[in-house]
Design a protein around this motif. Structure first.
Motif, PDB file in Angstrom:
ATOM      1  N   VAL A  14       0.826  -1.212   0.000  1.00 51.95           N
ATOM      2  CA  VAL A  14       0.000   0.000   0.000  1.00 51.95           C
ATOM      3  C   VAL A  14       0.855   1.255   0.000  1.00 51.95           C
ATOM      4  CG1 VAL A  14      -1.700   1.302   1.323  1.00 51.95           C
ATOM      5  CG2 VAL A  14      -1.926  -1.175   1.104  1.00 51.95           C
ATOM      6  N   LEU A  15       1.930   1.261   0.794  1.00 53.11           N
ATOM      7  CA  LEU A  15       2.792   2.438   0.862  1.00 53.11           C
ATOM      8  C   LEU A  15       3.493   2.690  -0.469  1.00 53.11           C
ATOM      9  CD1 LEU A  15       4.339   1.946   4.420  1.00 53.11           C
ATOM     10  CD2 LEU A  15       2.602   3.621   3.715  1.00 53.11           C
ATOM     11  N   HIS A  16       3.935   1.624  -1.119  1.00 52.83           N
ATOM     12  CA  HIS A  16       4.537   1.791  -2.452  1.00 52.83           C
ATOM     13  C   HIS A  16       3.509   2.338  -3.434  1.00 52.83           C
ATOM     14  CE1 HIS A  16       8.584   0.245  -2.021  1.00 52.83           C
ATOM     15  NE2 HIS A  16       8.148  -0.781  -1.296  1.00 52.83           N
ATOM     16  N   ALA A  17       2.286   1.825  -3.336  1.00 53.85           N
ATOM     17  CA  ALA A  17       1.241   2.296  -4.253  1.00 53.85           C
ATOM     18  C   ALA A  17       0.932   3.767  -4.024  1.00 53.85           C
ATOM     19  CB  ALA A  17      -0.022   1.455  -4.075  1.00 53.85           C
ATOM     20  N   ALA A  18       0.998   4.217  -2.760  1.00 56.75           N
ATOM     21  CA  ALA A  18       0.739   5.622  -2.447  1.00 56.75           C
ATOM     22  C   ALA A  18       1.771   6.545  -3.084  1.00 56.75           C
ATOM     23  CB  ALA A  18       0.720   5.822  -0.934  1.00 56.75           C
ATOM     24  N   LEU A  19       2.933   6.002  -3.394  1.00 53.69           N
ATOM     25  CA  LEU A  19       3.968   6.790  -4.056  1.00 53.69           C
ATOM     26  C   LEU A  19       3.804   6.811  -5.568  1.00 53.69           C
ATOM     27  CD1 LEU A  19       7.078   5.663  -1.970  1.00 53.69           C
ATOM     28  CD2 LEU A  19       5.769   7.788  -1.746  1.00 53.69           C
ATOM     29  N   GLY A  20       2.756   6.179  -6.048  1.00 54.39           N
ATOM     30  CA  GLY A  20       2.469   6.199  -7.474  1.00 54.39           C
ATOM     31  C   GLY A  20       3.237   5.187  -8.286  1.00 54.39           C
ATOM     32  N   ARG A  21       3.731   4.132  -7.645  1.00 58.65           N
ATOM     33  CA  ARG A  21       4.525   3.141  -8.369  1.00 58.65           C
ATOM     34  C   ARG A  21       3.625   2.087  -8.992  1.00 58.65           C
ATOM     35  NH1 ARG A  21       9.126   2.577  -3.619  1.00 58.65           N
ATOM     36  NH2 ARG A  21      10.079   4.641  -3.978  1.00 58.65           N
ATOM     37  N   SER A  22       4.106   1.478 -10.059  1.00 63.24           N
ATOM     38  CA  SER A  22       3.326   0.464 -10.769  1.00 63.24           C
ATOM     39  C   SER A  22       3.394  -0.863 -10.024  1.00 63.24           C
ATOM     40  CB  SER A  22       3.867   0.279 -12.186  1.00 63.24           C
ATOM     41  OG  SER A  22       5.199  -0.232 -12.141  1.00 63.24           O
ATOM     42  N   ASN A  23       2.464  -1.762 -10.375  1.00 63.50           N
ATOM     43  CA  ASN A  23       2.452  -3.080  -9.742  1.00 63.50           C
ATOM     44  C   ASN A  23       3.746  -3.840 -10.016  1.00 63.50           C
ATOM     45  OD1 ASN A  23      -0.067  -2.523  -8.777  1.00 63.50           O
ATOM     46  ND2 ASN A  23      -1.165  -3.734 -10.307  1.00 63.50           N
ATOM     47  N   ALA A  24       4.252  -3.734 -11.241  1.00 65.81           N
ATOM     48  CA  ALA A  24       5.476  -4.454 -11.603  1.00 65.81           C
ATOM     49  C   ALA A  24       6.662  -3.955 -10.787  1.00 65.81           C
ATOM     50  CB  ALA A  24       5.750  -4.307 -13.093  1.00 65.81           C
ATOM     51  N   ARG A  25       6.737  -2.626 -10.598  1.00 63.31           N
ATOM     52  CA  ARG A  25       7.858  -2.087  -9.828  1.00 63.31           C
ATOM     53  C   ARG A  25       7.747  -2.477  -8.365  1.00 63.31           C
ATOM     54  NH1 ARG A  25       9.592   4.327  -9.197  1.00 63.31           N
ATOM     55  NH2 ARG A  25      11.346   3.943  -7.745  1.00 63.31           N
ATOM     56  N   ILE A  26       6.506  -2.442  -7.811  1.00 64.54           N
ATOM     57  CA  ILE A  26       6.318  -2.838  -6.416  1.00 64.54           C
ATOM     58  C   ILE A  26       6.717  -4.293  -6.219  1.00 64.54           C
ATOM     59  CG2 ILE A  26       4.623  -3.147  -4.583  1.00 64.54           C
ATOM     60  CD1 ILE A  26       3.051  -0.825  -5.788  1.00 64.54           C
ATOM     61  N   ALA A  27       6.303  -5.162  -7.150  1.00 61.50           N
ATOM     62  CA  ALA A  27       6.641  -6.589  -7.050  1.00 61.50           C
ATOM     63  C   ALA A  27       8.150  -6.795  -7.094  1.00 61.50           C
ATOM     64  CB  ALA A  27       5.957  -7.358  -8.168  1.00 61.50           C
ATOM     65  N   ARG A  28       8.814  -6.025  -7.949  1.00 66.93           N
ATOM     66  CA  ARG A  28      10.263  -6.177  -8.083  1.00 66.93           C
ATOM     67  C   ARG A  28      10.987  -5.708  -6.830  1.00 66.93           C
ATOM     68  NH1 ARG A  28      10.435  -3.760 -12.332  1.00 66.93           N
ATOM     69  NH2 ARG A  28      11.045  -1.659 -11.660  1.00 66.93           N
ATOM     70  N   GLU A  29      10.581  -4.583  -6.271  1.00 62.58           N
ATOM     71  CA  GLU A  29      11.271  -4.031  -5.112  1.00 62.58           C
ATOM     72  C   GLU A  29      10.919  -4.755  -3.819  1.00 62.58           C
ATOM     73  OE1 GLU A  29      10.531   0.115  -4.935  1.00 62.58           O
ATOM     74  OE2 GLU A  29      11.623   0.598  -6.792  1.00 62.58           O
ATOM     75  N   ALA A  30       9.709  -5.299  -3.731  1.00 65.07           N
ATOM     76  CA  ALA A  30       9.298  -5.992  -2.510  1.00 65.07           C
ATOM     77  C   ALA A  30       9.552  -7.491  -2.565  1.00 65.07           C
ATOM     78  CB  ALA A  30       7.815  -5.734  -2.233  1.00 65.07           C
ATOM     79  N   GLY A  31      10.004  -7.995  -3.702  1.00 66.67           N
ATOM     80  CA  GLY A  31      10.267  -9.423  -3.830  1.00 66.67           C
ATOM     81  C   GLY A  31       8.996 -10.253  -3.838  1.00 66.67           C
ATOM     82  N   LEU A  32       7.923  -9.733  -4.447  1.00 65.40           N
ATOM     83  CA  LEU A  32       6.633 -10.417  -4.484  1.00 65.40           C
ATOM     84  C   LEU A  32       6.235 -10.698  -5.917  1.00 65.40           C
ATOM     85  CD1 LEU A  32       4.753  -8.152  -1.902  1.00 65.40           C
ATOM     86  CD2 LEU A  32       5.827 -10.362  -1.448  1.00 65.40           C
ATOM     87  N   HIS A  33       5.227 -11.565  -6.058  1.00 69.90           N
ATOM     88  CA  HIS A  33       4.652 -11.799  -7.382  1.00 69.90           C
ATOM     89  C   HIS A  33       3.713 -10.653  -7.705  1.00 69.90           C
ATOM     90  CE1 HIS A  33       2.461 -13.714 -10.680  1.00 69.90           C
ATOM     91  NE2 HIS A  33       3.507 -14.522 -10.785  1.00 69.90           N
ATOM     92  N   VAL A  34       3.642 -10.289  -8.954  1.00 71.26           N
ATOM     93  CA  VAL A  34       2.808  -9.162  -9.348  1.00 71.26           C
ATOM     94  C   VAL A  34       1.338  -9.414  -9.029  1.00 71.26           C
ATOM     95  CG1 VAL A  34       2.473  -9.976 -11.719  1.00 71.26           C
ATOM     96  CG2 VAL A  34       2.357  -7.517 -11.224  1.00 71.26           C
TER      97      VAL A  34
END
Length: 355
Positions: free
Chosen positions: A6-26
């Motif tokens: 949620v915090l990454h999303a609040a910064l306007g980042r895309s799902n792909a970028r959040i998955a890459r930086e958090a080590g999660l599946h998209v």
């Protein structure tokens, strides 16, 4: 994890970028981002699911792991080591959990590779010249001596003695393995004497030259040296380096002078005190112990001698040099850690004495 999404999303980042930086599946990012958008903060909570709820919390598991990392004597338990059953009993007595099984404790510890019921012996470095002595040995394994590479007519020999190899004649014949049955060796035996096995291992050519003697000592060791140095290519070599430990048969400068006097092209190099693990012939002796000596079932010493000689021929026919991976860089890291450990220990001791 959900809050990070949620915090990454609040910064306007895309799902792909959040998955890459958090080590999660998209798909995981998309799920929790969508639930938060629809339900707000309550959407990040667990939904009802069928099945039995967890019996233990993560905090309880962490406390059990912390308890396993303590010496039992420090917790008032009169034990030197704890089994999983004993740890489970202590968990209940401490009120960490109302009840827990030994298998559950074992599963938690397996997640962290903790085995408090096992122990491993070690010895602290006592040789003040450990670094320089070990460096000389490791340099020879890397085919260098005093900064210069060894030539093709220079050899490195690792030598030592394996003492007290007994001939144990079993009172009943050893049974070969069968279906769902290992080799069976009778426990009762009669002693047929003991001998010493002396071996010289060519580090870079994986060649072994050995001999048996009634006992160890200076003369038996020099017999091994004579056997090797009268054999080609060592007899005509420019230099032959003999790596030995600090056993009484070849200890100190007298032993080095005795070797050089008998064979001018031979140079003795000692490992540090209590560092026989730097001597590669010990690896060969471990092979002998597993494949020749154990299980010990020989009618007399002559059979032991014949078996050792036959094994040498078999080993030399197929052996390759050991893949020695401990380098001088690893030695520097080891000494740095030990020096830091020694400084911390001295500091703790000073604090204790002051208190």
């Amino acid at each position: 994890m959900r809050a990070h999404v949620v915090l990454h999303a609040a910064l306007g980042r895309s799902n792909a970028r959040i998955a890459r930086e958090a080590g999660l599946h998209v798909d995981t990012v998309r799920t929790w981002r969508g639930r938060f958008a629809e339900e707000g903060l309550s959407g990040l909570a667990d939904r009802w699911r069928p099945g039995r709820p967890p019996s233990f919390t993560a905090l309880q598991a962490a406390k059990v792991k912390a308890l396993a990392c303590q010496f039992p004597a420090q917790t008032g338990v009169p034990l030197s080591r704890c089994s999983c059953r004993e740890l489970a009993r202590e968990v209940v007595q401490r009120g960490i959990a109302p009840s827990v099984s030994a298998s559950t404790v074992r599963r938690w510890l397996a997640q962290e590779a903790l085995k408090p019921w096992q122990h491993r012996s070690w010895i602290f470095i006592t040789d003040p010249a450990f670094g320089p002595k070990a460096t000389r040995v490791l340099d020879l394994y890397a085919r260098t001596w005093r900064g210069e590479p060894l030539g093709p007519d220079e050899y490195v020999i690792s030598a030592d003695e394996k003492t007290s190899i007994q001939a144990r004649c079993r009172c009943h014949p050893t049974l070969a393995p069968g279906q769902a049955r290992a080799i069976r060796v009778n426990h009762t035996y009669s002693r047929g004497g003991a001998l010493a096995y002396l071996a010289a291992y060519d580090v870079h050519h994986a060649r072994v030259l050995g001999r048996t003697e009634p006992r160890t000592g200076i003369d038996p060791f020099m017999n091994l040296v004579t056997q090797v140095m009268n054999t080609e290519p060592y007899a005509s070599a420019k230099r032959v380096f003999w790596i030995v430990d600090n056993g009484s048969s070849h200890r100190g400068q007298k032993a080095a002078d005795r070797l050089t006097k008998a064979f001018p092209n031979a140079i003795m190099v000692h490992t540090p005190v209590h560092a026989s693990w730097l001597n590669q012939v010990e690896i060969y002796f471990s092979v002998v112990q597993r494949k020749v000596v154990s299980p010990n079932d020989f009618t007399d010493l002559n059979q032991v001698v014949d078996r050792l000689r036959a094994f040498e021929e078999c080993y030399n026919a197929t052996a390759r040099p050991f893949q020695w991976k401990f380098t001088t860089s690893d030695l520097d890291d080891l000494l740095t850690r030990l020096n830091r450990h020694g400084a911390d220990h001295q500091q703790r001791t000073a604090v204790t004495l002051t208190a």
